[in-house]
Design a protein around this motif. Sequence first.
Motif, short mmCIF file in Angstrom:
data_model
loop_
_atom_site.label_atom_id
_atom_site.label_comp_id
_atom_site.label_asym_id
_atom_site.label_seq_id
_atom_site.Cartn_x
_atom_site.Cartn_y
_atom_site.Cartn_z
N ILE A 117 0.83 -1.21 0.00
CA ILE A 117 0.00 0.00 0.00
C ILE A 117 0.86 1.25 0.00
O ILE A 117 0.54 2.24 -0.67
N VAL A 118 1.97 1.24 0.75
CA VAL A 118 2.89 2.39 0.76
C VAL A 118 3.47 2.62 -0.63
O VAL A 118 3.55 3.76 -1.10
N GLY A 119 3.88 1.54 -1.29
CA GLY A 119 4.39 1.68 -2.66
C GLY A 119 3.34 2.19 -3.63
O GLY A 119 3.62 3.01 -4.51
N ARG A 120 2.09 1.75 -3.43
CA ARG A 120 0.99 2.23 -4.30
C ARG A 120 0.73 3.71 -4.08
O ARG A 120 0.41 4.44 -5.02
N LEU A 121 0.84 4.20 -2.84
CA LEU A 121 0.67 5.63 -2.55
C LEU A 121 1.72 6.48 -3.26
O LEU A 121 1.42 7.55 -3.79
N VAL A 122 2.95 5.98 -3.28
CA VAL A 122 4.03 6.72 -3.98
C VAL A 122 3.75 6.76 -5.48
O VAL A 122 3.96 7.79 -6.14
N GLU A 123 3.28 5.63 -6.03
CA GLU A 123 2.92 5.61 -7.46
C GLU A 123 1.81 6.60 -7.78
O GLU A 123 1.88 7.32 -8.79
N LEU A 124 0.78 6.65 -6.94
CA LEU A 124 -0.33 7.58 -7.17
C LEU A 124 0.11 9.03 -7.05
O LEU A 124 -0.37 9.90 -7.79
N LYS A 125 1.04 9.30 -6.12
CA LYS A 125 1.56 10.66 -5.99
C LYS A 125 2.29 11.09 -7.26
O LYS A 125 2.16 12.24 -7.72
N ARG A 126 3.03 10.18 -7.85
CA ARG A 126 3.74 10.51 -9.10
C ARG A 126 2.77 10.71 -10.26
O ARG A 126 3.02 11.53 -11.14
N GLU A 127 1.68 9.97 -10.24
CA GLU A 127 0.64 10.19 -11.26
C GLU A 127 0.01 11.57 -11.10
O GLU A 127 -0.27 12.25 -12.08
N MET A 128 -0.22 11.99 -9.84
CA MET A 128 -0.79 13.31 -9.59
C MET A 128 0.12 14.43 -10.07
O MET A 128 -0.33 15.44 -10.62
N ILE A 129 1.43 14.25 -9.85
CA ILE A 129 2.40 15.26 -10.33
C ILE A 129 2.39 15.32 -11.85
O ILE A 129 2.49 16.40 -12.44
#
Length: 815
Positions: free
Chosen positions: A78-90
């Motif tokens: 889940i932590v890794g998925r949050l980082v991926e989603l943050k990069r998508e938002m950027i």
Amino acid sequence: MSQKHLQTVWTGTQIKLSRLVTSEISASKGFDSKRQANNYVRELFIQYNDIMRKLDEIYETLIHPQKRLIIRILLDGIVGRLVELKREMIKFDNCEYTYFEDLALDHNKTLDDLCIKIPRYFSQDRFKAVEQRNHTIEMILNRLDHSKTNLSIRTSSKSLLITKTNQANVITLAHAVRILQAYERARQGRVHAYFMHRMKNEVKITETKLINDNHLNNSCLIIQTIWRQKYAEKLFYEKKIEQQKLLGMILPQRKVLTTDDSYERDKKRRDLQLQHQQQLDESPDYIKQKIRQYEETEVKSRIEHVLIQWLLESRQLYGQFPIYPSNGSDMLFKDITLAEVQEFVNKQAQLLKNRKAKRKELKKQIKKPNKKQPKQKSNLNELESSKFIPLINNQMGIYKELFYERDESYNKEQHYDILLSIDHFRPDVENELRHDVDNILRNELIYLKLAIDNVNDKQIKKSKKKKKKKKRNKKVKDIIANRTNDSIFEELIETGIIIPTKLVRQQDFIGDYQYNAETIRYNEKEPMPSLLDCQQLVILQIIFPLCSQNIHMNLSSHKAVLLAGPHGSGKQLLVHIACNELGGLLLDLSPSNLAKSFNTIDGLKILFAMIKRLVLTMSPILCMIRDTELLFSKKLTLQEKEYEPKRFKRIMHKFIRKIKPGERIMFIGLSSQPYRARIKQLLKVYEHIILFTKPNYGSRRKIFYEILLEKNHMNVNDVELSILASVSKGYTAGQILETIYKVIKIKHEDKYSNNVCTANDFISILGLKTPVFIDEENKIKNWYAKTPNGIKRLNEITQTSVKSTKTSLKTKKGN
């Protein structure tokens, strides 16, 4: 919270997570606009963040070690998925900072509920190792201080001895007489002082005996008047506070919670967790022994039966016994049919007969040119495939198999489950037993061939293959091959490269959110981030990618991050927080620190070789570079030229390029004057930039409230807090904290002052400090506008403004 209730909470979170993952997989990954894509990703981010917080609480309170292992791996996913989603938002928003105020209103939540909290297992699982390492750092630093003090004492004692020996031969008779007279006068003074002290005590005793009843009445009157005066002041102060509360001018004081009971309860739970985990770690040998004791004969007979059946069936099909697999009989234990057995036998026969034909085919395939497949055009409004969703699905499947609707009435104390560990270790025992059976059956196959087919098992002569000359790779010489890890660690501490971290956590970084970000963007302007927005970005870009090896391997993590902002805005504090939360090692590689010990080219090469060794043994590592603008600046002062920062920049850039995936190290640059650096050269090293600004009104007010009221229990009115927040506009968080601690120190030193604080106490100290002026702030903003994300964001704002003007003109013409 009971363990039974925790199980129900865990099942609820698992159901929510499975629904979220299935909806994400089934949803379309392409969107019509970036706005739609960004809104969808933000919704996912909020839901994953809620699940992470619940699972972190469950992981902290659970005692069962096997359940905790499943949740730990799930939390990593889940932590890794949050980082991926943050990069998508950027990518969709063209901005480092994301704001959730509109979604908070939709979900009926506050921004504190949507805040990212660092999971506690990052540091707690490595608590013992980190504590031991910090203890060794303190021991080495204390030893260095002790050696320095000894040197200073020796030098001073030597100088005294030299002066005494020089003066011993020069003393005259008159000087000796003066010394004797001084000692005699001192003796007489001590005797006289003792005599006078005794006389005063005798006089006091006689005075106390002569006290009459009239004197006692007078003293009682004095005490009564003073007491009535103080009581009247107290009543007046209470009435004043009640009136202020009615008018809403004072904040209600919070009750101070006693943390002794909770601390003891948490300590007992952690001890139980460690005890149960230790039992699980010590169990494999015992369980394997028990499996061998009760199941060895059954397993061996089953394996022999299957193998013998395979040998006889293959002889009936082909008229001869097959070749026994050289790698063992692992693949034969799958549930396979006779047709699959025939295919296996055919493959082995073809391997023996047609080796030359296969070599020719392989040569032809190598000679044929590989046609390059045309690259598919990537849609900008499309989500990338996640690397962590398969891991999350796998852990959810394990949970359903093992613990969903499992009866645990026999395990009320939540020790490790022996039945689960037996199922876990049974394949390992079967593999060990299979090797013994394979060796026995190979020998039996030779005797079967002699007895039934009357054929000797001739060994096939292996054709001698020509050894191909391998290209020798140039081996890089290890400069510190003869050094041990302990000696490297000790030298880096002595030279000041490894520094001890401050004992700070996430809650020690005080600030508030940007509440009107969406309204500012609606007016076609870019809002400045608040302190907590910067903190959240540091968590997602620095702490989460380095928290575990599994996450770091699956993410294309940034190797260097720049924290830019005015002096005292909290950059260095966040680095210490990241190091404590990760349980990592902090290195100070600023130019001023390296100039003391590692200033030459050879010295820098040795330093980076030492850092490479530390990465392999003591990861994660954070390398802090203060005043990093000196490495890329156009003009340097004479003092800055002595540091020779360009030499360090070249070697650092080479080292960053050679960092491999799995090596958990990150370079963090701190810059208070980033506009001095050349942007193109800076962006070659730092892939990611986090901009820090002056604290807004909410952050300033929260700093005063948290430190004065919550931590130090000072009496401050609500009006005074708002005055202080408005007066301190333009000052950084570090300057505000310095003034607060200085006022508190003055209040404690003054014996007759009370705990009441007013704005007048702070204004005199704040006036001595220089605030961040508008010119300096504009310089930093203009510099950030030249970065890639700043340029993209400005272009997007201009495009939206042009569209809005066109739509407004159309509406006017229509009217």
